[in-house]
Write a protein that holds these residues in place. Structure first.
Motif, short mmCIF file in Angstrom:
data_model
loop_
_atom_site.label_atom_id
_atom_site.label_comp_id
_atom_site.label_asym_id
_atom_site.label_seq_id
_atom_site.Cartn_x
_atom_site.Cartn_y
_atom_site.Cartn_z
N LEU A 1 24.35 102.68 48.49
CA LEU A 1 23.44 102.69 47.34
C LEU A 1 23.94 101.74 46.25
N GLU A 2 25.24 101.75 46.05
CA GLU A 2 25.83 100.87 45.03
C GLU A 2 25.62 99.40 45.44
N LEU A 3 25.80 99.10 46.72
CA LEU A 3 25.59 97.74 47.21
C LEU A 3 24.14 97.33 47.01
N LYS A 4 23.21 98.25 47.26
CA LYS A 4 21.79 97.96 47.10
C LYS A 4 21.46 97.60 45.66
N GLU A 5 22.01 98.35 44.71
CA GLU A 5 21.75 98.07 43.29
C GLU A 5 22.36 96.74 42.87
N ARG A 6 23.50 96.40 43.43
CA ARG A 6 24.14 95.12 43.10
C ARG A 6 23.36 93.94 43.64
N LEU A 7 22.68 94.14 44.78
CA LEU A 7 21.94 93.04 45.41
C LEU A 7 20.58 92.80 44.75
N LYS A 8 20.02 93.83 44.12
CA LYS A 8 18.66 93.73 43.59
C LYS A 8 18.45 92.56 42.64
N PRO A 9 19.29 92.36 41.60
CA PRO A 9 19.04 91.26 40.66
C PRO A 9 18.99 89.90 41.35
N GLU A 10 19.91 89.69 42.28
CA GLU A 10 19.96 88.40 42.99
C GLU A 10 18.69 88.16 43.80
N LEU A 11 18.20 89.21 44.46
CA LEU A 11 17.01 89.06 45.29
C LEU A 11 15.74 88.97 44.45
N LEU A 12 15.71 89.66 43.32
CA LEU A 12 14.57 89.54 42.41
C LEU A 12 14.47 88.12 41.86
N GLU A 13 15.62 87.51 41.59
CA GLU A 13 15.62 86.13 41.10
C GLU A 13 15.10 85.18 42.17
N LEU A 14 15.44 85.48 43.43
CA LEU A 14 14.94 84.67 44.55
C LEU A 14 13.41 84.75 44.62
N ILE A 15 12.87 85.97 44.44
CA ILE A 15 11.41 86.14 44.46
C ILE A 15 10.78 85.43 43.27
N ARG A 16 11.41 85.51 42.10
CA ARG A 16 10.89 84.82 40.90
C ARG A 16 10.78 83.32 41.14
N GLN A 17 11.84 82.74 41.71
CA GLN A 17 11.83 81.30 41.96
C GLN A 17 10.73 80.93 42.96
N GLN A 18 10.53 81.79 43.95
CA GLN A 18 9.47 81.52 44.93
C GLN A 18 8.10 81.54 44.26
N ARG A 19 7.91 82.49 43.34
CA ARG A 19 6.63 82.57 42.62
C ARG A 19 6.41 81.33 41.76
N LEU A 20 7.45 80.88 41.05
CA LEU A 20 7.32 79.69 40.20
C LEU A 20 7.05 78.45 41.04
N ASN A 21 7.71 78.37 42.20
CA ASN A 21 7.46 77.24 43.11
C ASN A 21 6.01 77.23 43.58
N ARG A 22 5.46 78.42 43.78
CA ARG A 22 4.07 78.50 44.21
C ARG A 22 3.14 77.99 43.11
N LEU A 23 3.46 78.32 41.85
CA LEU A 23 2.65 77.83 40.73
C LEU A 23 2.71 76.30 40.68
N CYS A 24 3.92 75.76 40.88
CA CYS A 24 4.07 74.30 40.86
C CYS A 24 3.31 73.64 42.01
N HIS A 25 3.33 74.30 43.14
CA HIS A 25 2.65 73.76 44.32
C HIS A 25 1.14 73.78 44.14
N GLY A 26 0.64 74.82 43.45
CA GLY A 26 -0.78 74.92 43.15
C GLY A 26 -1.58 75.61 44.23
N THR A 27 -2.76 76.08 43.84
CA THR A 27 -3.69 76.75 44.76
C THR A 27 -5.11 76.37 44.38
N LEU A 28 -5.95 76.22 45.36
CA LEU A 28 -7.35 75.87 45.10
C LEU A 28 -8.14 77.15 44.87
N PHE A 29 -8.73 77.29 43.63
CA PHE A 29 -9.53 78.46 43.30
C PHE A 29 -11.00 78.08 43.24
#
Length: 680
Positions: A519-547
């Motif tokens: 459980l302690e390992l899981k909590e320690r990993l969360k911030p790092e993985l959330l940052e990975l997801i954030r970067q992926q979301r920002l990259n998607r914004l930069c890449h763009g989408t057709l609406f």
């Protein structure tokens, strides 16, 4: 001096004497140990004595099993098995009925021990029991003890069942067939016949000739649960031991006598709990009966079979009001059929039989679809026409879904698997329904359509939807519904949101049971993985989408002026058309509002995935938390993978610094699936 590991500390008892506490030397012969024990109690003739366990199963101690003795065991000094066998052999031949009764009762008890059984059988004692049965002069209690002792002796496999005479078999069958007889005699007789049937085909045929099936079924209709269970055991033995023709004949007989319905009403419904042994026999009956579907399940569609082609075209004709095909050219007819088979959800619409070539489920999938179309024509037409009118990407393909659902039901019901010796997982609704698979299919195919809509699924989500449907079915069946109506109500109440809640609850429970370091390992990993997801979301914004374009006005606004992100009914363009938007559109709508002026950029995402990616990305830009279901799902997947990797035992396992080279392409790609056929 004996080594410590060869010494066992035990107590030895004997009626009327103080127990002896000894250190048993496992290297010393048992005869020497028994002599020492007898000497301490001043008992002559140590050869007449033996040791056996005082508690539980009172097995004789022999040289072959003495190593099983544990420290603290309590043993008893008793008659040697040979002496006991000799005494009982004489006792059961006594002219005094009381002595015979007591001797046979004791014989039934001690015959469970193989050491004693060998001694008694070596004196031909089992033949003496056979003669008592064949003569049939004894009182019911004595006969019960005789049959019980005989059964216990035969269970050791020392004597073959095939050595029994026809007279003996006929006597045992008569005990079962008798309308008025002591139930204890009938219980043991049923058990003896069961063992005979399972031992050889020749004995099966003899028993089949002697036993009255009507009388056997009547034993299931008594209140004595033990007699019910023994009768069911013999029925199951006859089903398993017979040839396919015997099995079919017996099933037809049982169906005519409404056995399943009787079991459902009087054994399952009327009893607060079904015993383990009866549960096993109900499981066997269910398994053997459902396995008659195996042949259809393992047979692919034969394109040369007119009957099968008619069934296939019958599905099409039942779904669509087709114009008369008699005056159409062959090309026009083929084009019309292909179009309608496509609407039905067949992948290969020009040759739909190809979809049914996979085994399992083979022809069984065609059977279930045809049953649904004929048994519930309104529901069938509604399913097909409703999905024909949807956008292609949201269409739930009836045929493809039906084929996969039939396979899932075959797996859940374990059709084609032989019954296991310990299985007890029976479904009460099997005994309440003549065509369980087909009726379950009719309920579950409509459930699948409902779940598809709840998940707002597209063709890409097909496997995900099927996983949820499998879970809905298995969870509902595990609650042991006793009727199809109960199953239908429960499975429909278990909608997609309920499945998600249950998964979340179980996941939390699993997390609570994890070791604190994990459980302690899981909590320690969360911030790092959330940052990975954030970067992926920002990259998607930069890449763009057709609406899809909503407004004719065009403006460019700096990202720095973004004030907020709103979704669903809070969006300005949803408020303007309040009451006119579907739930699907509301779930895909979001707007960006600005500080500078009362102005917003309005969007409707093309899919839930795009909606989650953009709303998460915009929230990251604003310094807010991501809240979409996609983010939560991706975080769980990443956490699970990362924890598994961290917990791998990689000691002394060399890990390369660079990725392995990509292999050369194959010489040809003939193994690839030809998608052009599916698109015809």
């Amino acid at each position: 001096m004996p080594q410590q590991k060869d010494i066992v500390k035990i107590a030895i008892q004997m009626p009327g004497a103080y127990p002896q506490l000894i250190q048993l030397d496992q290297k010393k012969p048992l005869t020497a140990v028994i002599k020492e024990v007898c000497d301490k109690w001043n008992l002559p003739g140590p050869d007449n004595y033996a040791l056996q366990y005082a508690d539980g199963i009172q097995t004789y101690i022999t040289e072959s099993n003495r190593l099983d003795i544990k420290n603290g065991s309590i043993l008893r000094l008793t008659k040697a098995p040979g002496r006991c066998a000799e005494d009982l052999y004489k006792g059961i031949q006594s002219s005094d009925s009381g002595v015979r009764c007591d001797s046979l009762k004791l014989l039934a008890d001690v015959s469970t021990d193989i050491t004693f059984a060998q001694e008694f059988i070596s004196r031909d004692g089992h033949s003496l029991l056979v003669k008592i049965v064949e003569d049939a002069h004894e009182a019911p209690l004595i006969m019960t003890h005789t049959l019980t002792a005989f059964m216990e002796l035969m269970d050791h496999g020392i004597v073959s069942w095939e050595n029994l005479s026809s007279v003996f078999i006929k006597k045992i069958a008569n005990f079962v067939n008798a309308k008025v007889l002591d139930t204890s005699i009938q219980q043991v007789s049923l058990a003896i016949l069961e063992s005979m049937v399972l031992s050889s085909s020749s004995l099966f045929n003899e028993v089949k000739q002697e036993i009255t099936l009507e009388r056997l079924i009547s034993h299931l209709q008594v209140t004595n649960q033990q007699l019910q269970t023994k009768a069911m055991a013999l029925l199951m033995a006859m089903l398993l031991a017979g040839a396919e023709s015997d099995r079919q004949e017996l099933f037809e007989f049982l169906e005519k006598r409404n056995l399943r319905q009787y079991i459902h009403k009087n054994i399952i419904h009327s009893s607060s709990s079904v015993g383990d042994e009866m549960a096993h026999y109900l499981y066997v009956l269910q398994t053997v009966r459902l396995n008659h579907l195996e042949a259809r399940m393992r047979t692919p569609l034969d394109s040369y079979s007119q009957d099968q082609r008619d069934m296939l075209h019958g599905l099409r004709q039942a779904a669509f009001e087709t114009e008369s095909e008699s005056g159409l050219s062959n090309e026009r007819r083929r084009s019309l059929c292909a179009k309608e088979f496509k609407k039905l959800g067949f992948s290969n619409n020009s040759n739909p039989g190809q979809d049914l070539s996979r085994c399992p489920p083979g022809l069984l999938a065609l059977d279930t679809m045809a049953y649904f179309a004929s048994r519930y024509p309104d529901a069938y037409s509604r399913f097909v026409l409703e999905n024909s009118s949807r956008e292609d990407k949201h269409e739930c393909p009836f045929a493809r879904s039906s084929i996969q659902l039939t396979l899932i039901l075959c797996e859940i019901l374990r059709i084609g698997e032989p019954p296991s010796e310990t299985g007890s997982d029976y479904h009460p609704i099997f005994f309440a329904q003549d065509r369980l698979l087909e009726e379950l299919f009719c309920i579950c195919i409509q459930l699948l359509n409902k779940t598809w809509k709840e998940m707002r699924a597209t063709q890409e989500d097909f496997d995900k939807v099927m996983q949820v449907v499998r879970e809905q079915i298995t969870r509902t069946l595990s609650s042991k519904p006793t009727s199809l109506e109960l199953f239908k109500n429960k499975v429909n109440a278990l909608n997609y949101s309920e499945i998600l809640k249950l998964r979340q609850t179980e996941r939390l429970h699993q997390e609570e049971t994890l070791a604190p370091p994990v459980l302690e390992l899981k909590e320690r990993l969360k911030p790092e993985l959330l940052e990975l997801i954030r970067q992926q979301r920002l990259n998607r914004l930069c890449h763009g989408t057709l609406f899809r374009k909503i407004s004719s006005r065009r403006r460019q606004v700096p990202v720095a002026d973004i004030k907020n992100v709103v979704t669903g009914k809070d969006c300005p363009h949803m408020k303007e058309n309040k009451g006119k938007q579907t739930k699907e559109v509301l779930d895909l709508a979001f707007s960006i509002t600005y500080d500078v002026e009362e102005y917003s950029l309005n969007f409707i995402a093309s899919s839930r995935t795009d909606f989650c990616l953009w709303t998460d990305g915009l929230n990251v830009l604003l310094g807010k938390e991501m809240s979409s279901e996609s983010m939560r799902s991706e975080l769980e997947i990443l956490l699970s993978m990362e924890i598994k990797l961290r917990l791998l035992d990689l000691e002394n396992v060399p890990i390369p610094d660079t990725a392995p080279p990509i292999p050369k392409p194959p010489s040809n790609f003939n193994f690839c699936y030809d998608f052009s056929q599916a698109e015809q």
